[in-house]
Design an enzyme around this catalytic site. Sequence first.
Site, PDB file in Angstrom:
ATOM      1  N   ASP A 103     143.644  21.689  10.137  1.00 22.09           N
ATOM      2  CA  ASP A 103     142.477  22.168   9.559  1.00 22.09           C
ATOM      3  C   ASP A 103     142.788  22.282   8.229  1.00 22.09           C
ATOM      4  OD1 ASP A 103     144.357  24.382  10.133  1.00 22.09           O
ATOM      5  OD2 ASP A 103     142.711  25.924   9.852  1.00 22.09           O
ATOM      6  N   ASP A 142     147.374  29.282   4.095  1.00 24.72           N
ATOM      7  CA  ASP A 142     147.338  30.479   5.140  1.00 24.72           C
ATOM      8  C   ASP A 142     148.436  31.299   5.003  1.00 24.72           C
ATOM      9  OD1 ASP A 142     145.070  28.675   5.918  1.00 24.72           O
ATOM     10  OD2 ASP A 142     145.704  28.790   8.085  1.00 24.72           O
TER      11      ASP A 142
END
Length: 301
Positions: free
Chosen positions: A64, A210
């Site tokens: 992603d 992240d």
Amino acid sequence: MKLTILGCYAATPRTFTNPTSQVLEIKNRLFLIDCGEGTQVQLRKNKIKFSKINQIFISHLHGDHFFGLIGLISTFSLLNCNNDLHIYGPKGIKEIIMLQLRLSNSWPNFGLHFYELTSGQSELIYEDEKVLVKTIPLKHRVYTNGFLFQEKIDKRKLNIEAVEQYQIEKCYYQNIKNGKDILLDDGTLVSNEQLTFDPEQPRSYAFCSDTAYNEAVLPIIEKTDILYHEATFLQSEVNLAAKTMHSTAIEAATIAEKAQVKQLILGHYSTRYEAIELFKVEAETVFPNVLLADDGKTFDL
């Protein structure tokens, strides 16, 4: 400085949300940060010129965050873009892209340069006369970096009224901008501060996605103007955040508060939640200056 959010949701793309990708415009330069699936469509929707993108920064090799990269490179070729493309990302990014290009026999008609990252320490990875970029080592399930973008201090700005008052010739203007004092014909020394205005304070932008909660980033991002920090989960799923090595909105706000940043932008939301406003409500219990990223949203920083 302007930030355009192309996508800011976690995991899978949907018809109305996109995975992570954003464009930072700073000092008339465009930097693409992450390149999730659908990035090139979002670039078109937001009327961002492909030809102005020469540097791409990939935080880590989860799909992603980079599955849109090969498609974007292919489109650059089809559009006959001539500028070299520079890609900064974890070791392995070159192998992945080159394999796809080789097996599809789709070699680009421009230079493709990879800068593979392996260090666990913050390092300078890009610099020109106006901007520098450093890595922010993050704590995730695979090797991951955030990126700190910093403006360099501009030259001092000429005070035309003061220069004309002292009848200084134009051939000295560049020296004045460079910070030099001026000696007049009558022997008077005019200080540079009398002839110039202070430059604008350089701005900074930190991208952190992240990552699990990680106070090791604090000295790197301390007093940054704008911090984008992932907030995949609300506090009710704090155990899931720890298991998947992501952050909650409160954890992102805690990092912002401890780093003394000026503004926090939340993003990378899990699609399990019905309203992203819930993230802002939770974060503001810790840090007051919270904004919410959303697809297609632009922030004039």
